[in-house]
Design an enzyme around this catalytic site. Structure first.
Site, PDB file in Angstrom:
ATOM      1  N   TYR A 142       0.812  -1.209   0.000  1.00 37.41           N
ATOM      2  CA  TYR A 142       0.000   0.000   0.000  1.00 37.41           C
ATOM      3  C   TYR A 142       0.850   1.266   0.000  1.00 37.41           C
ATOM      4  CZ  TYR A 142      -4.577  -2.151   0.852  1.00 37.41           C
ATOM      5  OH  TYR A 142      -5.751  -2.842   0.746  1.00 37.41           O
ATOM      6  N   LYS A 190       3.826 -15.207   3.256  1.00 41.93           N
ATOM      7  CA  LYS A 190       4.091 -15.991   2.047  1.00 41.93           C
ATOM      8  C   LYS A 190       5.605 -16.154   1.979  1.00 41.93           C
ATOM      9  CE  LYS A 190       2.638 -17.947  -1.804  1.00 41.93           C
ATOM     10  NZ  LYS A 190       1.803 -19.171  -1.823  1.00 41.93           N
ATOM     11  N   ASP A 222      -2.143 -18.457   1.485  1.00 39.23           N
ATOM     12  CA  ASP A 222      -3.113 -19.250   0.719  1.00 39.23           C
ATOM     13  C   ASP A 222      -3.746 -20.322   1.593  1.00 39.23           C
ATOM     14  OD1 ASP A 222      -0.554 -20.339   0.813  1.00 39.23           O
ATOM     15  OD2 ASP A 222      -0.556 -21.113  -1.229  1.00 39.23           O
ATOM     16  N   ASP A 246      -5.999  -7.201   4.329  1.00 41.18           N
ATOM     17  CA  ASP A 246      -7.146  -6.618   3.636  1.00 41.18           C
ATOM     18  C   ASP A 246      -8.012  -7.730   3.057  1.00 41.18           C
ATOM     19  OD1 ASP A 246      -8.748  -4.595   2.391  1.00 41.18           O
ATOM     20  OD2 ASP A 246      -7.760  -5.102   0.500  1.00 41.18           O
ATOM     21  N   ASP A 250     -11.898  -9.458   4.646  1.00 44.36           N
ATOM     22  CA  ASP A 250     -13.170  -9.491   3.913  1.00 44.36           C
ATOM     23  C   ASP A 250     -13.704 -10.922   3.897  1.00 44.36           C
ATOM     24  OD1 ASP A 250     -13.194  -6.767   3.219  1.00 44.36           O
ATOM     25  OD2 ASP A 250     -13.908  -7.195   1.197  1.00 44.36           O
TER      26      ASP A 250
HETATM   27  C1  IPM Z   1     -10.282  -1.495   3.972  1.00 47.31           C
HETATM   28  C2  IPM Z   1     -10.577  -0.952   2.603  1.00 47.31           C
HETATM   29  C3  IPM Z   1      -9.460  -0.023   2.201  1.00 47.31           C
HETATM   30  C4  IPM Z   1      -8.182  -0.824   2.159  1.00 47.31           C
HETATM   31  C5  IPM Z   1      -9.664   0.742   0.883  1.00 47.31           C
HETATM   32  C6  IPM Z   1     -10.966   1.490   0.861  1.00 47.31           C
HETATM   33  C7  IPM Z   1      -8.505   1.645   0.597  1.00 47.31           C
HETATM   34  O1  IPM Z   1     -10.772  -1.974   1.686  1.00 47.31           O
HETATM   35  O2  IPM Z   1     -10.193  -0.706   4.927  1.00 47.31           O
HETATM   36  O3  IPM Z   1     -10.136  -2.707   4.109  1.00 47.31           O
HETATM   37  O4  IPM Z   1      -7.896  -1.475   1.143  1.00 47.31           O
HETATM   38  O5  IPM Z   1      -7.449  -0.803   3.142  1.00 47.31           O
HETATM   39 MN    MN Z   2     -10.638  -3.991   2.533  1.00 39.50          MN
END
Ligand code: IPM
Ligand code: MN
Length: 356
Positions: A142, A190, A222, A246, A250
């Site tokens: 990032y 990894k 993975d 990240d 999710d």
């Molecule tokens: C998160 C989001 C952010 C990230 C985006 C919106 C930049 O997906 O906070 O997980 O990738 O960190």
């Molecule tokens: Mn995210």
């Protein structure tokens, strides 16, 4: 106690969900006799539209002088669909993370019994899953430089960089949380491919020795992605670098039934930020249908992490659980019956807090 809060609703559904979290916060402060001061500021696409900068200096100054930041979401299709735009809402979030030194993003994953039917996984696999993802937030791909394109535009590159110091502080944090929990740390990397991951693993192995009471497992990302859906109850504290974190969070969030349920706390050097992990959900913006629970639960984390007010945090959590038991929930988690609006859910929760 005096609470100075910066309120950054951001884009999309941000304003609607943050309003409900703020209402819950106000109700808690009234109930427990805390003096609440709060101020709104712009971040993300709305800040670009207004000032040209997704994280204006005035917003940063407000964050710096506040005790905590309550954050909604950022992002807008206007920018997502235009890869050529040089200024982007996400840059605001990254600038905020960097300037506030928010190196640790804590995402607790817990299941709610009344939501298990919504999980894409079998109930017997998810029941009892309760783990904490600690995502490094100010390093890796990032922020690594160089990043860019070749002159002809046909080659692009990103750089993943980590220093020992960055790894040490976050891995240590993982162990301190594990000591208070089920005493297990999963270090996800990894290391079979990436140099940064090999440094992670080396540093983690050194730190693990300082915490003999905590069990450590090392896992490739993975494999971790697979284990999260195959055996989520095997995790206690999972620590990993920025991009892996990240993606994995999710994934982890939906096993609980809805992405709309997961709060997070970003902590580090300056003011901590509390935000839902989901995005700005532009399709739902202004419709009063978005699930406010992740943001309300983020306010619970704010009371606990920023102010050490555990009882206050718990009451918010209880109110959220009660709203789910009562079926007062938005369409994403409603079961067959009636779905409530964002503001109806928020109002129910606030009233629960007032009555308790
Ligand atoms: C998160 C989001 C952010 C990230 C985006 C919106 C930049 O997906 O906070 O997980 O990738 O960190
Ligand atoms: Mn995210």
């Amino acid at each position: 106690m005096k609470l100075n809060i910066a309120v950054l609703p951001g884009d999309g559904i941000g304003p609607e969900i943050v309003e409900q979290a703020l209402n819950a916060t106000k109700a808690i402060c009234t109930k427990y006799g805390h003096e609440l001061h709060y101020e709104h500021a712009l971040v993300g696409a709305c800040a670009i539209d207004e000032t040209g900068n997704p994280y204006p200096d005035s917003t940063h100054e407000l964050c710096m002088r506040s005790d905590a930041v309550l954050f909604g979401a950022i992002g807008s299709p206007k920018y997502d669909n235009n890869p050529a735009s040089t200024v982007r809402p996400e840059q605001g979030l990254l600038a905020m993370r960097k300037k506030l030194g928010l190196y640790a993003n804590i995402r607790p994953v817990t299941t709610f019994p009344s939501l298990i039917h919504k999980s894409p996984l079998r109930a017997d696999l998810v029941a009892g899953a309760d783990f904490m993802c600690i995502r490094e937030l100010t390093g890796g791909l990032y922020f690594g430089r160089p990043q860019g394109r070749s002159e002809d535009g046909n080659v692009a590159y990103d750089t993943c960089v980590y220093s020992r110091e960055e790894i040490e502080r976050i891995v240590r944090l993982a162990y301190t949380y594990a000591q208070k929990r089920k005493k297990k740390v999963s270090v996800v990397d990894k290391a079979n491919i990436l140099a940064t991951s090999r440094l992670w693993r080396q540093v983690a192995q050194e730190i693990a020795k300082e915490y003999p009471d905590v069990e450590t497992e090392y896992m490739f990302v993975d494999n971790a992605a697979m284990r999260i859906i195959q055996w989520p109850t095997s995790f206690d504290v999972l620590v990993t670098e920025n991009m892996f974190g990240d993606i994995l969070t999710d994934e982890a969030s939906v096993i609980t039934g809805s992405l709309g349920m997961l709060p997070s706390a970003s902590i580090g050097i300056h003011t901590s930020v509390f935000e839902p992990i989901h995005g700005s959900y532009p399709q739902a913006a202004g419709k009063n249908i978005a699930n406010p629970l992740a943001t309300i639960l983020s306010a619970a984390l704010m009371f606990e992490y920023a102010f050490g007010l555990m009882e206050e945090g718990k009451l918010i959590r209880d109110a959220v659980a009660a709203s789910m038991d009562a079926g007062v929930v938005t369409e994403d988690i409603a079961q067959g019956g009636k779905a409530y609006s964002t503001s109806e859910v928020g109002k129910w929760i606030t009233e629960y807090i007032v009555k308790k």
